[in-house]
Design a protein around this motif. Sequence first.
Motif, PDB file in Angstrom:
ATOM      1  N   TYR A 109       0.832  -1.195   0.000  1.00 22.62           N
ATOM      2  CA  TYR A 109       0.000   0.000   0.000  1.00 22.62           C
ATOM      3  C   TYR A 109       0.869   1.249   0.000  1.00 22.62           C
ATOM      4  N   ASP A 110       0.513   2.225  -0.838  1.00 19.93           N
ATOM      5  CA  ASP A 110       1.215   3.505  -0.864  1.00 19.93           C
ATOM      6  C   ASP A 110       0.414   4.478  -0.009  1.00 19.93           C
ATOM      7  N   VAL A 111       0.958   4.833   1.146  1.00 22.44           N
ATOM      8  CA  VAL A 111       0.249   5.680   2.102  1.00 22.44           C
ATOM      9  C   VAL A 111       0.682   7.151   2.032  1.00 22.44           C
ATOM     10  N   LYS A 139     -12.002  -0.774   3.469  1.00 28.13           N
ATOM     11  CA  LYS A 139     -12.397   0.592   3.129  1.00 28.13           C
ATOM     12  C   LYS A 139     -11.322   1.314   2.309  1.00 28.13           C
ATOM     13  N   TYR A 140     -10.056   1.128   2.655  1.00 26.58           N
ATOM     14  CA  TYR A 140      -8.975   1.894   2.033  1.00 26.58           C
ATOM     15  C   TYR A 140      -8.151   1.134   1.000  1.00 26.58           C
ATOM     16  N   ALA A 141      -8.302  -0.165   0.926  1.00 30.97           N
ATOM     17  CA  ALA A 141      -7.470  -0.956   0.012  1.00 30.97           C
ATOM     18  C   ALA A 141      -7.611  -0.509  -1.441  1.00 30.97           C
ATOM     19  N   GLY A 142      -8.821  -0.239  -1.883  1.00 33.02           N
ATOM     20  CA  GLY A 142      -9.017   0.162  -3.270  1.00 33.02           C
ATOM     21  C   GLY A 142      -8.297   1.440  -3.632  1.00 33.02           C
ATOM     22  N   LYS A 143      -8.173   2.320  -2.673  1.00 29.63           N
ATOM     23  CA  LYS A 143      -7.529   3.617  -2.889  1.00 29.63           C
ATOM     24  C   LYS A 143      -6.003   3.541  -2.737  1.00 29.63           C
ATOM     25  N   LEU A 144      -5.517   2.705  -1.832  1.00 29.52           N
ATOM     26  CA  LEU A 144      -4.097   2.723  -1.472  1.00 29.52           C
ATOM     27  C   LEU A 144      -3.276   1.537  -1.976  1.00 29.52           C
TER      28      LEU A 144
END
Length: 84
Positions: free
Chosen positions: A29-31, A68-73
Amino acid sequence: MSKSFTKAEVAKHKDEKEGMFIIVDDGVYDVAGFLEEHPGGAKILKRMAGKDATKQFWKYHNQKVLDKYAGKLKVGTVADSAKL
């Protein structure tokens, strides 16, 4: 198609310019773009950049947060490494 990264490649991504990659389970993941949004603050994400954050992630989060955030990150997965 998901990109595959070695742990060494993930380790090179430790700043906002190169991307700040963390590993959770087998996902990468790119945070970097999430620093200001992270409820726990940017400091912990910066500290874990380039590393496997699985243990720390699951200590404070549940599956709903990852979903919740996997698709974005999510930028890829960790390549399988040979076990000796």
